[in-house]
Design a protein around this motif. Structure first.
Motif, PDB file in Angstrom:
ATOM      1  N   GLU A  30      41.140  47.493  44.891  1.00 11.54           N
ATOM      2  CA  GLU A  30      41.327  46.211  45.626  1.00 11.54           C
ATOM      3  C   GLU A  30      40.249  46.206  46.722  1.00 11.54           C
ATOM      4  O   GLU A  30      39.630  47.094  47.012  1.00 11.54           O
ATOM      5  CB  GLU A  30      42.726  46.727  46.676  1.00 11.54           C
ATOM      6  CG  GLU A  30      44.141  46.893  45.758  1.00 11.54           C
ATOM      7  CD  GLU A  30      45.122  46.482  46.737  1.00 11.54           C
ATOM      8  OE1 GLU A  30      46.266  46.186  46.343  1.00 11.54           O
ATOM      9  OE2 GLU A  30      44.974  47.151  47.918  1.00 11.54           O
TER      10      GLU A  30
ATOM     11  N   VAL B  15      42.153  40.899  46.830  1.00 13.54           N
ATOM     12  CA  VAL B  15      41.893  40.746  45.554  1.00 13.54           C
ATOM     13  C   VAL B  15      42.019  42.215  44.698  1.00 13.54           C
ATOM     14  O   VAL B  15      41.689  43.110  45.172  1.00 13.54           O
ATOM     15  CB  VAL B  15      40.409  40.485  45.096  1.00 13.54           C
ATOM     16  CG1 VAL B  15      40.096  40.410  43.538  1.00 13.54           C
ATOM     17  CG2 VAL B  15      40.266  39.024  45.724  1.00 13.54           C
TER      18      VAL B  15
ATOM     19  N   ASN C  77      41.619  44.419  41.241  1.00  9.72           N
ATOM     20  CA  ASN C  77      40.471  44.498  40.165  1.00  9.72           C
ATOM     21  C   ASN C  77      41.523  44.667  38.890  1.00  9.72           C
ATOM     22  O   ASN C  77      41.941  45.924  38.756  1.00  9.72           O
ATOM     23  CB  ASN C  77      39.360  45.482  40.416  1.00  9.72           C
ATOM     24  CG  ASN C  77      38.479  45.513  39.419  1.00  9.72           C
ATOM     25  OD1 ASN C  77      38.627  45.217  38.380  1.00  9.72           O
ATOM     26  ND2 ASN C  77      37.387  46.236  39.981  1.00  9.72           N
TER      27      ASN C  77
ATOM     28  N   GLN D 134      46.814  36.610  47.671  1.00 14.46           N
ATOM     29  CA  GLN D 134      46.605  37.716  47.017  1.00 14.46           C
ATOM     30  C   GLN D 134      46.471  37.165  45.514  1.00 14.46           C
ATOM     31  O   GLN D 134      47.124  36.379  44.946  1.00 14.46           O
ATOM     32  CB  GLN D 134      47.659  38.782  46.966  1.00 14.46           C
ATOM     33  CG  GLN D 134      48.855  38.525  46.584  1.00 14.46           C
ATOM     34  CD  GLN D 134      49.835  39.748  46.904  1.00 14.46           C
ATOM     35  OE1 GLN D 134      49.500  40.619  47.596  1.00 14.46           O
ATOM     36  NE2 GLN D 134      51.163  39.364  46.271  1.00 14.46           N
TER      37      GLN D 134
ATOM     38  N   THR E 186      45.246  38.994  41.470  1.00 16.97           N
ATOM     39  CA  THR E 186      44.316  39.976  40.414  1.00 16.97           C
ATOM     40  C   THR E 186      43.383  39.122  39.535  1.00 16.97           C
ATOM     41  O   THR E 186      43.654  38.314  38.862  1.00 16.97           O
ATOM     42  CB  THR E 186      45.364  40.641  39.385  1.00 16.97           C
ATOM     43  OG1 THR E 186      46.354  41.493  40.204  1.00 16.97           O
ATOM     44  CG2 THR E 186      44.741  41.559  38.590  1.00 16.97           C
ATOM     45  N   VAL E 187      42.149  39.677  39.583  1.00 16.81           N
ATOM     46  CA  VAL E 187      41.088  39.079  38.747  1.00 16.81           C
ATOM     47  C   VAL E 187      40.404  40.153  37.919  1.00 16.81           C
ATOM     48  O   VAL E 187      40.448  41.215  38.200  1.00 16.81           O
ATOM     49  CB  VAL E 187      40.086  38.495  39.567  1.00 16.81           C
ATOM     50  CG1 VAL E 187      40.379  37.468  40.432  1.00 16.81           C
ATOM     51  CG2 VAL E 187      39.256  39.331  40.516  1.00 16.81           C
TER      52      VAL E 187
ATOM     53  N   ALA F  42      46.691  32.191  42.559  1.00 21.23           N
ATOM     54  CA  ALA F  42      46.673  33.101  44.148  1.00 21.23           C
ATOM     55  C   ALA F  42      48.084  32.719  44.707  1.00 21.23           C
ATOM     56  O   ALA F  42      48.617  31.708  44.625  1.00 21.23           O
ATOM     57  CB  ALA F  42      45.696  32.668  44.990  1.00 21.23           C
TER      58      ALA F  42
ATOM     59  N   VAL G 258      33.487  38.326  42.959  1.00 19.11           N
ATOM     60  CA  VAL G 258      34.433  37.191  43.254  1.00 19.11           C
ATOM     61  C   VAL G 258      34.251  35.804  43.886  1.00 19.11           C
ATOM     62  O   VAL G 258      33.390  35.855  45.069  1.00 19.11           O
ATOM     63  CB  VAL G 258      35.701  37.738  44.181  1.00 19.11           C
ATOM     64  CG1 VAL G 258      36.758  36.914  44.157  1.00 19.11           C
ATOM     65  CG2 VAL G 258      36.133  39.107  43.639  1.00 19.11           C
TER      66      VAL G 258
END
Length: 167
Positions: free
Chosen positions: A85, A44, A46, A150, A152-153, A159, A59
């Motif tokens: 991350e 993930v 950030n 993988q 990004t949130v 994903a 998450v």
């Protein structure tokens, strides 16, 4: 009913012959199904990092088999990201129990089981948020279909498969 006979005179009702293609289709369709998998990871990124500072985000994973309850979405707490991350290991299986009470006072429990071979959507919330209002922000994916993923949130809508990361 129409009956077909082969050379050895074995009678086969015609209506059964019509189901053979359907049974073959089901057999082929089910033989390629994905099995639950352990050790699937999620890297993930950030999306709330600016100038060397990153906001903390909780998450969450939202299983596809959501019960209809008034308490919001059922979610899996995957972990807290505090840096740019983080790598999380997705569970192989999880269960959610809905416990009710019957008129006679006895309990009525329904269990919803999720496995990594089923769809999962992702979301992230600040740790101070009221988690009952959390909801998915990504499209669903099937974790067991790759060793790693993988996203990004917040901000990532899907994903994507990747190599496994190290938690």
């Amino acid at each position: 009913m129409t009956t077909l006979r082969n050379r050895s005179e074995t009678a086969v009702p015609f209506r059964w012959l019509q189901t053979v293609p359907f049974v073959l289709f089901l057999t082929v369709s089910c033989s390629g199904s994905i099995e639950p998998r352990s050790g699937v990871t999620l890297l993930v990124t950030n999306g709330r990092c600016q100038g060397g500072h990153c906001d903390s985000l909780q998450v969450l994973g939202f299983p596809s088999n959501q019960p209809l309850t008034p308490g919001g979405f059922w979610s899996l707490d995957l972990g807290l990201i505090t840096a740019s991350e983080a790598c999380f290991t997705l569970p192989r299986t999880a269960a959610f129990h809905v416990i009710g009470v019957r008129v006679d006072g006895t309990r009525d429990t329904t269990t919803f089981t999720w496995t990594s071979a089923m769809s999962l959507a992702l979301g992230a919330e600040p740790p101070s948020s009221f988690m009952l209002q959390a909801r998915p922000t990504s499209a669903a994916f099937v974790p067991a279909s790759a060793a790693g993923w993988q996203i990004t949130v917040p901000g990532g809508s899907q994903a994507t498969p990747s190599s496994a990361c190290t938690p």
